[in-house]
Design a protein around this motif. Structure first.
Motif, mmCIF file in Angstrom:
data_model
loop_
_atom_site.group_PDB
_atom_site.id
_atom_site.type_symbol
_atom_site.label_atom_id
_atom_site.label_comp_id
_atom_site.label_asym_id
_atom_site.label_seq_id
_atom_site.Cartn_x
_atom_site.Cartn_y
_atom_site.Cartn_z
ATOM 1 N N ALA A 1 0.661 -1.162 -0.026
ATOM 2 C CA ALA A 1 0.153 0.033 -0.016
ATOM 3 C C ALA A 1 0.819 1.220 0.112
ATOM 4 O O ALA A 1 0.553 2.328 -0.693
ATOM 5 C CB ALA A 1 -0.734 -0.238 1.305
ATOM 6 N N PHE A 2 1.822 1.154 0.952
ATOM 7 C CA PHE A 2 2.848 2.265 0.825
ATOM 8 C C PHE A 2 3.380 2.556 -0.734
ATOM 9 O O PHE A 2 3.594 3.803 -1.114
ATOM 10 C CB PHE A 2 3.951 2.098 1.922
ATOM 11 C CG PHE A 2 4.854 3.307 2.065
ATOM 12 C CD1 PHE A 2 4.787 3.978 3.335
ATOM 13 C CD2 PHE A 2 5.734 3.446 1.174
ATOM 14 C CE1 PHE A 2 5.746 5.133 3.640
ATOM 15 C CE2 PHE A 2 6.707 4.703 1.376
ATOM 16 C CZ PHE A 2 6.535 5.475 2.549
ATOM 17 N N HIS A 3 4.016 1.704 -1.164
ATOM 18 C CA HIS A 3 4.583 1.657 -2.624
ATOM 19 C C HIS A 3 3.493 1.988 -3.806
ATOM 20 O O HIS A 3 3.912 2.918 -4.673
ATOM 21 C CB HIS A 3 5.167 0.683 -3.026
ATOM 22 C CG HIS A 3 6.619 0.624 -1.913
ATOM 23 N ND1 HIS A 3 7.687 0.855 -2.722
ATOM 24 C CD2 HIS A 3 7.127 0.089 -0.837
ATOM 25 C CE1 HIS A 3 8.767 0.953 -1.854
ATOM 26 N NE2 HIS A 3 8.402 0.237 -0.609
ATOM 27 N N ALA B 1 9.986 0.466 10.815
ATOM 28 C CA ALA B 1 10.801 1.787 11.008
ATOM 29 C C ALA B 1 10.964 2.445 9.915
ATOM 30 O O ALA B 1 11.077 3.795 9.957
ATOM 31 C CB ALA B 1 11.678 1.585 12.159
ATOM 32 N N PRO B 2 11.932 1.731 8.921
ATOM 33 C CA PRO B 2 12.320 2.548 7.856
ATOM 34 C C PRO B 2 11.267 3.298 7.025
ATOM 35 O O PRO B 2 11.686 4.637 6.653
ATOM 36 C CB PRO B 2 13.013 1.686 7.110
ATOM 37 C CG PRO B 2 13.439 0.563 7.851
ATOM 38 C CD PRO B 2 12.274 0.453 8.954
ATOM 39 N N TRP B 3 10.048 2.722 6.970
ATOM 40 C CA TRP B 3 8.797 3.396 6.041
ATOM 41 C C TRP B 3 8.374 4.547 7.088
ATOM 42 O O TRP B 3 7.975 5.420 6.546
ATOM 43 C CB TRP B 3 8.030 2.349 5.705
ATOM 44 C CG TRP B 3 8.616 1.624 4.452
ATOM 45 C CD1 TRP B 3 8.353 2.006 3.326
ATOM 46 C CD2 TRP B 3 9.207 0.491 4.598
ATOM 47 N NE1 TRP B 3 9.142 1.020 2.425
ATOM 48 C CE2 TRP B 3 9.653 0.018 3.140
ATOM 49 C CE3 TRP B 3 9.837 -0.226 5.711
ATOM 50 C CZ2 TRP B 3 10.141 -1.005 2.960
ATOM 51 C CZ3 TRP B 3 10.787 -1.560 5.177
ATOM 52 C CH2 TRP B 3 10.761 -1.816 3.934
ATOM 53 N N ALA B 4 8.284 4.239 8.323
ATOM 54 C CA ALA B 4 7.819 5.276 9.260
ATOM 55 C C ALA B 4 8.618 6.523 9.458
ATOM 56 O O ALA B 4 8.322 7.613 9.109
ATOM 57 C CB ALA B 4 7.524 4.813 10.657
ATOM 58 N N SER B 5 9.934 6.322 9.129
ATOM 59 C CA SER B 5 10.799 7.450 9.173
ATOM 60 C C SER B 5 10.985 8.142 7.801
ATOM 61 O O SER B 5 11.448 9.327 7.654
ATOM 62 C CB SER B 5 12.454 7.180 9.631
ATOM 63 O OG SER B 5 12.995 6.342 8.593
ATOM 64 N N ARG B 6 10.342 7.768 6.809
ATOM 65 C CA ARG B 6 10.298 8.072 5.444
ATOM 66 C C ARG B 6 8.839 8.404 4.829
ATOM 67 O O ARG B 6 8.819 8.807 3.942
ATOM 68 C CB ARG B 6 10.939 7.272 4.434
ATOM 69 C CG ARG B 6 12.388 6.620 4.839
ATOM 70 C CD ARG B 6 12.721 5.342 3.944
ATOM 71 N NE ARG B 6 13.935 4.693 4.202
ATOM 72 C CZ ARG B 6 15.031 4.814 3.386
ATOM 73 N NH1 ARG B 6 14.732 4.953 2.312
ATOM 74 N NH2 ARG B 6 16.035 4.312 3.902
ATOM 75 N N TYR C 1 10.182 7.291 -8.151
ATOM 76 C CA TYR C 1 9.021 6.582 -7.724
ATOM 77 C C TYR C 1 7.771 7.469 -7.823
ATOM 78 O O TYR C 1 6.546 6.942 -8.440
ATOM 79 C CB TYR C 1 9.087 6.223 -6.118
ATOM 80 C CG TYR C 1 10.061 5.019 -5.930
ATOM 81 C CD1 TYR C 1 9.594 3.502 -5.889
ATOM 82 C CD2 TYR C 1 11.238 5.351 -5.777
ATOM 83 C CE1 TYR C 1 10.262 2.486 -5.829
ATOM 84 C CE2 TYR C 1 12.346 4.111 -5.605
ATOM 85 C CZ TYR C 1 11.849 2.936 -5.794
ATOM 86 O OH TYR C 1 12.708 1.741 -5.381
ATOM 87 N N LEU C 2 7.641 8.772 -7.457
ATOM 88 C CA LEU C 2 6.828 9.436 -7.672
ATOM 89 C C LEU C 2 6.370 9.742 -9.005
ATOM 90 O O LEU C 2 5.069 9.927 -9.363
ATOM 91 C CB LEU C 2 7.006 11.019 -7.040
ATOM 92 C CG LEU C 2 7.084 10.785 -5.578
ATOM 93 C CD1 LEU C 2 7.824 12.098 -4.918
ATOM 94 C CD2 LEU C 2 5.801 10.614 -4.777
ATOM 95 N N ARG C 3 7.226 9.689 -9.975
ATOM 96 C CA ARG C 3 6.905 9.595 -11.325
ATOM 97 C C ARG C 3 6.708 8.339 -12.103
ATOM 98 O O ARG C 3 6.522 8.088 -13.306
ATOM 99 C CB ARG C 3 7.939 10.467 -12.196
ATOM 100 C CG ARG C 3 8.378 11.729 -11.796
ATOM 101 C CD ARG C 3 9.524 12.554 -12.681
ATOM 102 N NE ARG C 3 10.798 11.687 -12.733
ATOM 103 C CZ ARG C 3 11.814 11.923 -11.673
ATOM 104 N NH1 ARG C 3 11.693 13.000 -10.715
ATOM 105 N NH2 ARG C 3 12.731 11.454 -11.780
ATOM 106 N N ALA D 1 10.896 -3.774 -6.199
ATOM 107 C CA ALA D 1 9.972 -3.319 -5.493
ATOM 108 C C ALA D 1 8.983 -2.380 -6.532
ATOM 109 O O ALA D 1 7.774 -2.804 -6.600
ATOM 110 C CB ALA D 1 10.226 -2.545 -4.269
ATOM 111 N N ALA D 2 9.584 -1.569 -7.129
ATOM 112 C CA ALA D 2 8.755 -0.431 -8.085
ATOM 113 C C ALA D 2 8.226 -1.300 -9.160
ATOM 114 O O ALA D 2 7.241 -1.275 -9.731
ATOM 115 C CB ALA D 2 9.575 0.421 -8.547
ATOM 116 N N LYS D 3 8.937 -2.450 -9.782
ATOM 117 C CA LYS D 3 8.441 -3.096 -10.826
ATOM 118 C C LYS D 3 7.506 -4.180 -10.545
ATOM 119 O O LYS D 3 6.462 -4.169 -11.118
ATOM 120 C CB LYS D 3 9.633 -3.787 -11.463
ATOM 121 C CG LYS D 3 10.441 -3.080 -12.440
ATOM 122 C CD LYS D 3 11.594 -3.848 -13.104
ATOM 123 C CE LYS D 3 12.668 -4.473 -12.223
ATOM 124 N NZ LYS D 3 13.777 -4.849 -12.966
#
Length: 256
Positions: A133-135, A182-187, A236-238, A245-247
């Motif tokens: 969901a995050f990605h 944690a890595p996603w919470a901090s990002r 990623y935003l584009r 992961a992106a693929k």
């Protein structure tokens, strides 16, 4: 805000650079890493939490050195070289460290078998629901897609936090579930700035939990400066990123 497309910065910065500098001496455990990768940070957090001696080696994603590819033909980070043998996959590495270094405390896994099983249930939830969901939100281009992914992320966070005893998943003790998130919470600042995300959207309990994770010393000392993450997340935003992961998100597959 427009995000430029530039090469990945070659090494860690800020607090993470200070941590890297402390781990340059040869050790039986070599930690092959990419400073920018949240999956790498999961394992890095575990190493720091448990005080395990390691030698940090940065992997250039565009020019991986021969020795790294010899021991790990997949070329994936994080990876560890332990007594000349390679292992990879972030959470597998965290569990491996528990078994390879049992005298290094604290453990990130509960000692009770039932609680360990519960922990693994929620690690599965993180991998199958939270991270996709995050990605998806990160990569979604249309407002409708973003709104759907944002609500999916909130729902995944609400479900997880219902089982958080506070301040961490198991209570006062920081553990593997916390390291996994944690890595996603901090990002999450990147989706807050560009995708309309708010921690409060998942409720007050999530706000408290995410704040506790983002402020954990092991997380702070493995964070690089945000300015060097911006160009990476711009891809990623584009929806132009070519990471595995992106693929996977683009193709509707599970994140490998």
């Amino acid at each position: 805000m427009s995000i430029p497309d530039v090469q990945i910065y070659p090494h860690a910065t800020g607090a993470a650079a200070e941590t890297v500098a402390k781990h340059q001496e040869p050790q039986e455990l070599v930690f092959w890493a990419g400073w920018f990768c949240p999956f790498v940070q999961r394992t890095w957090i575990a190493l720091e939490e448990r005080g395990i001696p390691y030698q940090y080696k940065e992997v250039n994603p565009y020019k991986k050195e021969k020795h790294f590819l010899d021991i790990n033909p997949k070329g994936l980070v994080p990876a560890v070289e332990y007594k000349g043998k390679a292992l990879y996959e972030s959470l597998i590495l965290v569990e491996f460290l528990e078994e390879a270094y049992p005298t290094h405390k604290p453990s990130l896994l509960p000692s009770d078998p039932y609680e360990r099983a519960v922990t693994r249930i929620w690690l599965d939830h993180i991998g199958k629901n939270y991270l996709p969901a995050f990605h998806r939100l990160l990569q979604a281009q249309e407002p409708e897609q973003q709104a759907k992914a944002r609500e999916e992320l909130y729902e995944a966070q609400r479900k997880l936090v219902q089982h958080v005893k506070g301040p961490y998943f198991s209570g006062e003790t920081f553990g593997i579930v916390d390291a996994a998130v944690a890595p996603w919470a901090s990002r999450d600042w990147i989706i807050a700035e560009h995708r309309g995300y708010k921690r409060s959207g998942a409720g007050e309990a999530w706000e408290r939990y995410a704040k506790a994770l983002a402020e954990r010393p092991s997380v702070l000392k493995t964070n690089s400066d945000n300015e060097h993450l911006i160009p990476i997340y711009g891809r990623y935003l584009r929806d132009e990123a070519q990471s595995e992961a992106a693929k996977a998100i683009r193709e509707g597959r599970a994140i490998p």
